[in-house]
Design a protein around this motif. Structure first.
Motif, PDB file in Angstrom:
ATOM      1  N   GLU A 261       0.832  -1.205   0.000  1.00  0.00           N
ATOM      2  CA  GLU A 261       0.000   0.000   0.000  1.00  0.00           C
ATOM      3  C   GLU A 261       0.862   1.249   0.000  1.00  0.00           C
ATOM      4  OE1 GLU A 261      -3.164   0.478   2.721  1.00  0.00           O
ATOM      5  OE2 GLU A 261      -3.584  -1.649   2.895  1.00  0.00           O
ATOM      6  N   ILE A 262       0.306   2.312  -0.541  1.00  0.00           N
ATOM      7  CA  ILE A 262       0.939   3.606  -0.397  1.00  0.00           C
ATOM      8  C   ILE A 262       0.766   4.032   1.058  1.00  0.00           C
ATOM      9  CG2 ILE A 262       0.986   6.019  -1.115  1.00  0.00           C
ATOM     10  CD1 ILE A 262       1.753   4.170  -3.359  1.00  0.00           C
ATOM     11  N   TRP A 263       1.873   4.251   1.731  1.00  0.00           N
ATOM     12  CA  TRP A 263       1.831   4.661   3.134  1.00  0.00           C
ATOM     13  C   TRP A 263       1.632   6.165   3.225  1.00  0.00           C
ATOM     14  CZ3 TRP A 263       6.391   4.231   7.083  1.00  0.00           C
ATOM     15  CH2 TRP A 263       5.881   4.349   8.376  1.00  0.00           C
ATOM     16  N   PHE A 264       2.387   6.903   2.385  1.00  0.00           N
ATOM     17  CA  PHE A 264       2.163   8.343   2.304  1.00  0.00           C
ATOM     18  C   PHE A 264       2.786   8.870   1.024  1.00  0.00           C
ATOM     19  CE2 PHE A 264       6.207   8.245   4.808  1.00  0.00           C
ATOM     20  CZ  PHE A 264       7.012   9.012   3.969  1.00  0.00           C
ATOM     21  N   ALA A 265       2.320  10.041   0.623  1.00  0.00           N
ATOM     22  CA  ALA A 265       2.947  10.820  -0.440  1.00  0.00           C
ATOM     23  C   ALA A 265       3.322  12.163   0.170  1.00  0.00           C
ATOM     24  CB  ALA A 265       2.000  11.010  -1.615  1.00  0.00           C
ATOM     25  N   LEU A 266       4.534  12.607  -0.097  1.00  0.00           N
ATOM     26  CA  LEU A 266       5.043  13.807   0.570  1.00  0.00           C
ATOM     27  C   LEU A 266       5.662  14.756  -0.452  1.00  0.00           C
ATOM     28  CD1 LEU A 266       7.027  14.022   3.859  1.00  0.00           C
ATOM     29  CD2 LEU A 266       8.073  14.943   1.768  1.00  0.00           C
ATOM     30  N   VAL A 267       5.387  16.042  -0.258  1.00  0.00           N
ATOM     31  CA  VAL A 267       5.972  17.082  -1.105  1.00  0.00           C
ATOM     32  C   VAL A 267       6.498  18.207  -0.217  1.00  0.00           C
ATOM     33  CG1 VAL A 267       5.543  18.832  -2.882  1.00  0.00           C
ATOM     34  CG2 VAL A 267       4.449  16.596  -3.056  1.00  0.00           C
ATOM     35  N   PRO A 268       7.796  18.513  -0.282  1.00  0.00           N
ATOM     36  CA  PRO A 268       8.331  19.673   0.443  1.00  0.00           C
ATOM     37  C   PRO A 268       8.109  20.937  -0.384  1.00  0.00           C
ATOM     38  CG  PRO A 268      10.121  18.415  -0.556  1.00  0.00           C
ATOM     39  CD  PRO A 268       8.854  17.716  -0.923  1.00  0.00           C
ATOM     40  N   ASP A 269       7.653  21.971   0.274  1.00  0.00           N
ATOM     41  CA  ASP A 269       7.368  23.244  -0.395  1.00  0.00           C
ATOM     42  C   ASP A 269       8.468  24.234  -0.025  1.00  0.00           C
ATOM     43  OD1 ASP A 269       6.140  25.355  -1.689  1.00  0.00           O
ATOM     44  OD2 ASP A 269       4.799  25.810  -0.007  1.00  0.00           O
ATOM     45  N   VAL A 270       9.234  24.656  -1.020  1.00  0.00           N
ATOM     46  CA  VAL A 270      10.364  25.544  -0.790  1.00  0.00           C
ATOM     47  C   VAL A 270       9.893  26.997  -0.795  1.00  0.00           C
ATOM     48  CG1 VAL A 270      12.591  26.330  -1.674  1.00  0.00           C
ATOM     49  CG2 VAL A 270      11.984  23.897  -1.781  1.00  0.00           C
ATOM     50  N   GLN A 271      10.222  27.685   0.280  1.00  0.00           N
ATOM     51  CA  GLN A 271       9.854  29.090   0.435  1.00  0.00           C
ATOM     52  C   GLN A 271      11.054  29.875   0.928  1.00  0.00           C
ATOM     53  OE1 GLN A 271       6.650  28.929   3.262  1.00  0.00           O
ATOM     54  NE2 GLN A 271       5.261  27.826   1.898  1.00  0.00           N
ATOM     55  N   GLU A 272      11.421  30.904   0.160  1.00  0.00           N
ATOM     56  CA  GLU A 272      12.519  31.797   0.553  1.00  0.00           C
ATOM     57  C   GLU A 272      13.808  31.030   0.837  1.00  0.00           C
ATOM     58  OE1 GLU A 272      10.990  34.106   3.781  1.00  0.00           O
ATOM     59  OE2 GLU A 272       9.612  35.232   2.503  1.00  0.00           O
ATOM     60  N   GLY A 273      14.118  30.069  -0.010  1.00  0.00           N
ATOM     61  CA  GLY A 273      15.403  29.400   0.046  1.00  0.00           C
ATOM     62  C   GLY A 273      15.512  28.221   0.988  1.00  0.00           C
ATOM     63  N   GLY A 276       9.766  25.427   3.764  1.00  0.00           N
ATOM     64  CA  GLY A 276       8.919  26.117   4.723  1.00  0.00           C
ATOM     65  C   GLY A 276       7.651  25.370   5.071  1.00  0.00           C
ATOM     66  N   ARG A 277       7.301  24.396   4.224  1.00  0.00           N
ATOM     67  CA  ARG A 277       6.090  23.624   4.489  1.00  0.00           C
ATOM     68  C   ARG A 277       6.274  22.231   3.902  1.00  0.00           C
ATOM     69  NH1 ARG A 277       0.567  26.085   2.264  1.00  0.00           N
ATOM     70  NH2 ARG A 277       1.882  26.167   0.401  1.00  0.00           N
ATOM     71  N   ILE A 278       5.831  21.233   4.642  1.00  0.00           N
ATOM     72  CA  ILE A 278       5.868  19.855   4.164  1.00  0.00           C
ATOM     73  C   ILE A 278       4.427  19.351   4.132  1.00  0.00           C
ATOM     74  CG2 ILE A 278       6.761  17.524   4.527  1.00  0.00           C
ATOM     75  CD1 ILE A 278       8.500  19.976   6.568  1.00  0.00           C
ATOM     76  N   MET A 279       4.027  18.808   2.990  1.00  0.00           N
ATOM     77  CA  MET A 279       2.663  18.311   2.819  1.00  0.00           C
ATOM     78  C   MET A 279       2.702  16.793   2.683  1.00  0.00           C
ATOM     79  SD  MET A 279       1.412  21.325   0.208  1.00  0.00           S
ATOM     80  CE  MET A 279       3.038  21.441  -0.536  1.00  0.00           C
ATOM     81  N   MET A 280       2.069  16.099   3.618  1.00  0.00           N
ATOM     82  CA  MET A 280       2.069  14.645   3.635  1.00  0.00           C
ATOM     83  C   MET A 280       0.627  14.141   3.518  1.00  0.00           C
ATOM     84  SD  MET A 280       3.220  11.987   6.672  1.00  0.00           S
ATOM     85  CE  MET A 280       4.987  12.192   6.506  1.00  0.00           C
ATOM     86  N   VAL A 281       0.343  13.437   2.443  1.00  0.00           N
ATOM     87  CA  VAL A 281      -1.008  12.910   2.216  1.00  0.00           C
ATOM     88  C   VAL A 281      -1.048  11.440   2.591  1.00  0.00           C
ATOM     89  CG1 VAL A 281      -2.812  12.500   0.505  1.00  0.00           C
ATOM     90  CG2 VAL A 281      -1.421  14.569   0.361  1.00  0.00           C
ATOM     91  N   ARG A 282      -1.970  11.073   3.495  1.00  0.00           N
ATOM     92  CA  ARG A 282      -2.141   9.688   3.933  1.00  0.00           C
ATOM     93  C   ARG A 282      -3.553   9.189   3.646  1.00  0.00           C
ATOM     94  NH1 ARG A 282      -0.681   7.010   8.555  1.00  0.00           N
ATOM     95  NH2 ARG A 282       0.070   5.568   6.985  1.00  0.00           N
ATOM     96  N   ASN A 283      -4.474  10.075   3.385  1.00  0.00           N
ATOM     97  CA  ASN A 283      -5.860   9.687   3.118  1.00  0.00           C
ATOM     98  C   ASN A 283      -5.893   8.770   1.888  1.00  0.00           C
ATOM     99  OD1 ASN A 283      -8.562   9.499   2.431  1.00  0.00           O
ATOM    100  ND2 ASN A 283      -9.007  11.651   2.800  1.00  0.00           N
ATOM    101  N   PRO A 284      -6.311   7.506   2.044  1.00  0.00           N
ATOM    102  CA  PRO A 284      -6.285   6.583   0.899  1.00  0.00           C
ATOM    103  C   PRO A 284      -7.166   7.025  -0.265  1.00  0.00           C
ATOM    104  CG  PRO A 284      -7.496   5.637   2.751  1.00  0.00           C
ATOM    105  CD  PRO A 284      -6.818   6.864   3.281  1.00  0.00           C
TER     106      PRO A 284
END
Length: 308
Positions: A261-273, A276-284
């Motif tokens: 199964e996909i445990w999570f999908a994650l995207v780091p959001d780069v802000q000002e070098g 600044g934000r990490i988005m982790m999706v776990r909702n199947p």
């Protein structure tokens, strides 16, 4: 009206619907409802199929977003858009797919969709139609049933909100991607020192489990707390986890697979070098596209740490 005429516009419609709603399931439902209305309308009433379909879908999307407001208030934990691999509706072959994913527009990124999610429905529609889909103010006014002056104001407000939320949106994508890839490298290698050096001290982690998977019910603020969160996950893992680096919505992302199964999908959001934000999706419900690509076998159980 003929199905062939509708199919010629389907890809464009689903791209617009996905940007309006942030999920493929909702986008596909809106496109299907648009088709039903198309199918039940006399050809004599439609002068331009493309204009009629865009107007119908946009108005359905606005109504849907207004109705969704109460449902969103009951959503368990932070809400994040559904991550995808390819532009919705694209039919590129395997040879062209990698290049197509790299060239995805910034208006498909999860960070951009998060900004759109905070715009009122009509403002969201006006901004997307004008800035992302190239409609002029007069045509947007016709679609929305507003004056061109009102549309200019909506578009201007949308741009201002985007600029405020994404002050570095004009930083070259390659520079942002390089920082995101360093973060992903450090996460895969469980290198806490490297993670600390890449994250902004006031970084935010958002985890979307939708009440269906374990996830933090509130945003986690601060690099120190985020590091402790990741360290806690690492200690609890009792199964083999496979990491797949990929592009999610055109940006560097990471997919974790465990027990089929996909445990999570994650995207780091780069802000000002820095990140600044990490988005982790776990909702199947928001991982079906990724499941088909990375874990196509039958769904069984989540990782052992998920079942505690």
């Amino acid at each position: 009206m003929t199905a062939a005429a509708f199919e010629a516009e389907r890809a464009r419609l689903i791209r617009l619907a996905y940007r309006m709603t942030g999920t493929m399931a909702e986008a596909e439902d809106l496109v299907q409802e648009t088709y039903l209305r198309w199918h039940g309308t006399s050809a004599a009433e439609i002068r331009s199929p493309a204009a009629w379909l865009t107007t119908t879908l946009t108005r359905l999307a606005i109504d849907h977003l207004r109705a969704r407001k109460n449902e969103r208030a009951r959503y368990v934990g932070p809400w994040l858009p559904e991550p995808i691999l390819d532009e919705p509706g694209d039919r590129v072959g395997d040879e062209g797919r990698a290049a197509a994913r790299i060239e995805l527009a910034d208006d498909l990124s999860l960070a951009f969709l998060m900004v759109m999610d905070n715009l009122p429905p009509a403002e969201r529609a006006a901004f997307l139609l004008h800035d992302a889909f190239g409609h002029d103010h007069d045509s947007v006014a016709t679609i929305l049933g507003k004056s061109p002056a009102a549309v200019r104001q909506l578009v201007s407000r949308g741009r201002a909100r985007l600029k405020a939320a994404r002050p570095d949106i004009h930083v070259p994508k390659a520079a942002r991607d390089a920082i995101a890839n360093r973060f992903i490298d450090a996460l895969i290698n469980a290198d806490g020192a490297a993670l600390a050096g890449i994250m902004h001290q006031d970084a935010i982690l958002l985890t979307d489990g939708g009440g269906k998977r374990s996830a933090a019910l509130n945003p986690i603020y601060g690099a120190d707390k985020i590091l402790r969160f990741f360290a806690g996950i690492a200690r609890k893992i009792k199964v083999e986890v496979r990491f797949e680096r990929t592009l999610l919505n055109g940006a560097p992302g990471l997919v974790a697979i465990a027990e089929g199964e996909i445990w999570f999908a994650l995207v780091p959001d780069v802000q000002e070098g820095s990140v600044g934000r990490i988005m982790m999706v776990r909702n199947p419900d928001k991982l079906s596209v990724l499941t088909a690509a990375f874990a196509p076998g039958p769904l069984t159980r989540g990782p052992e740490s998920d079942r505690r």
